[in-house]
Scaffold this motif. Structure first.
Motif, PDB file in Angstrom:
ATOM      1  N   SER A   1       0.968  -1.205  -0.108  1.00 43.55           N
ATOM      2  CA  SER A   1      -0.248  -0.042   0.084  1.00 43.55           C
ATOM      3  C   SER A   1       0.810   1.019  -0.003  1.00 43.55           C
ATOM      4  N   TYR A   2       0.506   2.288  -0.995  1.00 42.29           N
ATOM      5  CA  TYR A   2       0.963   3.748  -0.739  1.00 42.29           C
ATOM      6  C   TYR A   2       0.215   4.617  -0.807  1.00 42.29           C
TER       7      TYR A   2
ATOM      8  N   SER B   1       9.821  -1.731  -1.931  1.00 42.59           N
ATOM      9  CA  SER B   1      10.041  -0.243  -2.041  1.00 42.59           C
ATOM     10  C   SER B   1      11.350  -0.058  -2.661  1.00 42.59           C
TER      11      SER B   1
HETATM   12  C1  LIG Z   1      -2.254   2.242   4.184  1.00 39.32           C
HETATM   13  C2  LIG Z   1      -0.695   2.346   3.981  1.00 39.32           C
HETATM   14  C3  LIG Z   1      -0.214   3.481   3.285  1.00 39.32           C
HETATM   15  C4  LIG Z   1       1.352   3.320   3.247  1.00 39.32           C
HETATM   16  N1  LIG Z   1       1.800   4.343   2.741  1.00 39.32           N
HETATM   17  C5  LIG Z   1       3.170   4.479   2.546  1.00 39.32           C
HETATM   18  C6  LIG Z   1       3.846   5.565   1.987  1.00 39.32           C
HETATM   19  O1  LIG Z   1       3.097   6.328   1.298  1.00 39.32           O
HETATM   20  N2  LIG Z   1       5.235   5.731   1.740  1.00 39.32           N
HETATM   21  C7  LIG Z   1       5.819   4.504   2.218  1.00 39.32           C
HETATM   22  O2  LIG Z   1       7.048   4.690   1.831  1.00 39.32           O
HETATM   23  N3  LIG Z   1       5.306   3.257   2.590  1.00 39.32           N
HETATM   24  C8  LIG Z   1       3.830   3.315   2.753  1.00 39.32           C
HETATM   25  N4  LIG Z   1       3.418   2.224   3.330  1.00 39.32           N
HETATM   26  C9  LIG Z   1       4.061   0.990   3.856  1.00 39.32           C
HETATM   27  C10 LIG Z   1       4.541   0.382   2.628  1.00 39.32           C
HETATM   28  O3  LIG Z   1       3.333  -0.387   2.197  1.00 39.32           O
HETATM   29  C11 LIG Z   1       5.367  -0.864   2.625  1.00 39.32           C
HETATM   30  O4  LIG Z   1       5.089  -1.451   3.762  1.00 39.32           O
HETATM   31  C12 LIG Z   1       6.736  -0.482   2.611  1.00 39.32           C
HETATM   32  O5  LIG Z   1       7.066   0.165   1.559  1.00 39.32           O
HETATM   33  C13 LIG Z   1       7.567  -1.828   2.919  1.00 39.32           C
HETATM   34  O6  LIG Z   1       7.737  -2.604   1.815  1.00 39.32           O
HETATM   35  P1  LIG Z   1       8.830  -3.570   1.254  1.00 39.32           P
HETATM   36  O7  LIG Z   1       8.109  -4.549   0.341  1.00 39.32           O
HETATM   37  O8  LIG Z   1       9.906  -2.694   0.771  1.00 39.32           O
HETATM   38  O9  LIG Z   1       9.270  -4.180   2.579  1.00 39.32           O
HETATM   39  P2  LIG Z   1       8.872  -5.639   3.234  1.00 39.32           P
HETATM   40  O10 LIG Z   1       9.410  -6.821   2.296  1.00 39.32           O
HETATM   41  O11 LIG Z   1       7.413  -5.743   3.398  1.00 39.32           O
HETATM   42  O12 LIG Z   1       9.546  -5.561   4.563  1.00 39.32           O
HETATM   43  C14 LIG Z   1      10.970  -5.603   4.772  1.00 39.32           C
HETATM   44  C15 LIG Z   1      11.448  -5.757   6.038  1.00 39.32           C
HETATM   45  O13 LIG Z   1      11.256  -4.264   6.532  1.00 39.32           O
HETATM   46  C16 LIG Z   1       9.941  -4.185   7.417  1.00 39.32           C
HETATM   47  N5  LIG Z   1       9.087  -3.202   7.286  1.00 39.32           N
HETATM   48  C17 LIG Z   1       8.090  -3.359   6.461  1.00 39.32           C
HETATM   49  N6  LIG Z   1       7.300  -2.065   6.324  1.00 39.32           N
HETATM   50  C18 LIG Z   1       8.202  -1.119   7.233  1.00 39.32           C
HETATM   51  C19 LIG Z   1       8.014   0.156   7.477  1.00 39.32           C
HETATM   52  N7  LIG Z   1       7.008   1.012   6.780  1.00 39.32           N
HETATM   53  N8  LIG Z   1       8.958   0.790   8.049  1.00 39.32           N
HETATM   54  C20 LIG Z   1      10.054   0.075   8.452  1.00 39.32           C
HETATM   55  N9  LIG Z   1      10.197  -1.386   8.496  1.00 39.32           N
HETATM   56  C21 LIG Z   1       9.444  -2.026   7.862  1.00 39.32           C
HETATM   57  C22 LIG Z   1       9.299  -5.697   7.528  1.00 39.32           C
HETATM   58  O14 LIG Z   1       8.945  -6.108   8.855  1.00 39.32           O
HETATM   59  C23 LIG Z   1      10.433  -6.638   6.983  1.00 39.32           C
HETATM   60  O15 LIG Z   1      11.410  -7.151   8.259  1.00 39.32           O
HETATM   61  C24 LIG Z   1       1.953   2.232   3.611  1.00 39.32           C
HETATM   62  C25 LIG Z   1       1.470   1.023   4.263  1.00 39.32           C
HETATM   63  C26 LIG Z   1       0.142   1.045   4.366  1.00 39.32           C
HETATM   64  C27 LIG Z   1      -0.482   0.063   5.267  1.00 39.32           C
END
Ligand SMILES: Cc1cc2nc3c(=O)[nH]c(=O)nc-3n(C[C@H](O)[C@H](O)[C@H](O)COP(=O)(O)OP(=O)(O)OC[C@H]3O[C@@H](n4cnc5c(N)ncnc54)[C@H](O)[C@@H]3O)c2cc1C
Lengths: 254, 169
Positions: free
Chosen positions: A62-63, A91
């Motif tokens: 989600s973003y 990300s």
């Molecule tokens: C409603 C909603 C809106 C969102 N809006 C945004 C946005 O506008 N911009 C943005 O950058 N992200 C946003 N996020 C967070 C985004 O959805 C992802 O969770 C984030 O980008 C991490 O995804 P990834 O696949 O890179 O990491 P993953 O592969 O999912 O996770 C890798 C590791 O990082 C940890 N992790 C996951 N998310 C986070 C986090 N947010 N902070 C620290 N550690 C984390 C996990 O536990 C895991 O250990 C939002 C989330 C939600 C639920």
């Protein structure tokens, strides 16, 4: 930007294309995505972005949508701002690999609670941590775009001055958007001339830079789960009714 | 995620769980009474609507079959409600058949408030927002009524295998 209630009809996956990217900080970028068939959204709503690998494996995240719909060369665009999560699956791809003109699947707008409606009249308190600024910025931008006179206060927690997303725009808006106050908390390193030591957000920050409960503000808190838990607890402790404190937790907890 | 506001803090002294049948009859359990019921330790996979799943989580709680045992009802729907005011709707059948619990322990430790403690509903075969955090009771209904999350756009049933996340899926 459309107003009204979130649609009940199916929200389909559609193909968006990257038309532009902007570097916001060393670890965050704004992606401008052209979405031919966009129904409009409310500030605070988000999209789901889905990636598909050549072998069919899919990952979706989600973003938040960062602001009102903007006009692109080929039609309406929405903006999202992605902060790189170290070792993350989605990300780093969106920041380092995903290229201009390439397709990505998105669906939205999603979320019917963490939204600010420009017709609201209550003062607004925004508290953001890190990338939690994104949906709050959508509200700040919509406030100006709709001519709302509602007083807004933003309290933004970042690690260092280099981590401030939308820094220039926030400076400009704090000067030009009448009725918008912007304050910062630095957790690791403060800019020169800042009064006080770097620290995690605490009661004094929320109390000093927030509205008193008597004014019946609407409060929006967004960021990593731990940050949101802390701030929401502080707000309740200061006497804000839970139902006036809306939260969005970006981290992965159930 | 899937908490829309501050985390409610609920004291065990005043905690209670209430099943209200459609005819108005109420069945109540205090914390001590809940703990005195037969306990189960389901090991289940959970699926959050925000695209993550956690496999093989271990819980402890009381089966809804146990709680519904003495409840006389012909209702088909349930509206779970929580401390803090959240509600979520689900078919009553989904709470039966060894598929739903009022859970108070996660991975061997008391369930933390931010994860829905002191007790949450656990309905692992549906998306996790149906597993109401801070659960306080269940109202049995002859007609389906959307809860808080469903009114905010989430799906009325929420089957993760059919990716029923949002209204219309
Ligand atoms: C409603 C909603 C809106 C969102 N809006 C945004 C946005 O506008 N911009 C943005 O950058 N992200 C946003 N996020 C967070 C985004 O959805 C992802 O969770 C984030 O980008 C991490 O995804 P990834 O696949 O890179 O990491 P993953 O592969 O999912 O996770 C890798 C590791 O990082 C940890 N992790 C996951 N998310 C986070 C986090 N947010 N902070 C620290 N550690 C984390 C996990 O536990 C895991 O250990 C939002 C989330 C939600 C639920």
């Amino acid at each position: 930007m459309a107003t009204g209630t979130p649609a009940r009809a199916p929200i389909r996956w559609q193909v968006a294309r990257l038309v532009e990217r902007r570097v916001e900080t060393p670890s965050a970028q704004t992606l401008v995505l052209e979405v031919p068939d966009w129904p409009g959204h409310l500030p605070g709503q988000h999209v789901d972005v889905r990636l598909t690998a050549p072998d069919g494996y899919q990952a979706a995240r989600s973003y938040s949508i960062a602001g009102p719909v903007v006009d692109g060369p080929g039609g309406p665009c929405i903006e999202v701002t992605v902060q790189r999560v170290h070792d993350g699956e989605v990300s780093p791809y969106l920041i380092d690999v995903y290229g201009a003109g390439e397709p990505v699947e998105i669906r939205g707008p999603l979320g019917g609670w963490f939204i600010w409606r420009p017709e609201e009249t209550a003062p607004v308190q925004l508290v953001g941590g890190g990338s939690g600024i994104v949906p709050l910025m959508a509200m700040i931008r919509a406030r100006r775009a709709t001519g709302s006179k509602v007083p807004f206060r933003l309290l933004y927690s970042v690690r260092t001055p280099d981590d401030v997303i939308y820094g220039d725009e926030l400076r400009r808006r704090a000067r030009d958007d009448f009725g918008l106050d912007v304050a910062y908390v630095y957790t690791r390193e403060a800019p020169e001339g800042w009064r006080g030591e770097p620290h995690r957000i605490g009661l004094a920050d929320v109390n000093t830079h927030g509205w008193p409960p008597d004014l019946e503000p609407l409060t929006y808190v967004c960021g990593p789960t731990g940050f949101v838990e802390t701030v929401a607890d502080l707000l309740v402790g200061l006497g804000h009714p839970s139902r006036r404190v809306k939260t969005e937790r970006f981290g992965p907890t159930g | 995620m899937l908490s829309a506001g501050p985390t409610p803090r609920v004291s065990l002294d005043t905690w209670e769980f209430v099943i209200a049948a459609e005819n108005g009859t109420e069945h109540r359990w205090s914390w001590q009474e809940l703990m005195a019921l037969p306990q189960e330790t389901p090991m289940v996979d959970i699926h959050c609507v925000t695209h993550w799943s956690k496999l093989g989580t271990t819980w402890q709680g009381v089966s809804l079959d146990t709680l519904l045992d003495g409840v006389d009802t012909g209702a088909h729907f349930a509206l779970a409600h929580s401390y803090g005011g959240y509600t979520t709707n689900l078919p009553l059948d989904d709470l039966r058949g060894g598929r739903a619990w009022v859970a108070h322990t996660f991975d061997g430790a008391p369930l933390a408030p931010e994860h829905g403690g002191p007790a949450r509903l656990l309905v692992p075969h549906l998306y996790f927002w149906k597993s109401a955090k801070w659960v306080r009771g269940i109202r049995l209904k002859t007609m389906d009524e959307p809860g808080f999350w469903e009114t905010a756009g989430y799906h009325d049933y929420g089957d993760p295998w059919r990716e029923q996340r949002y209204q219309g899926d």
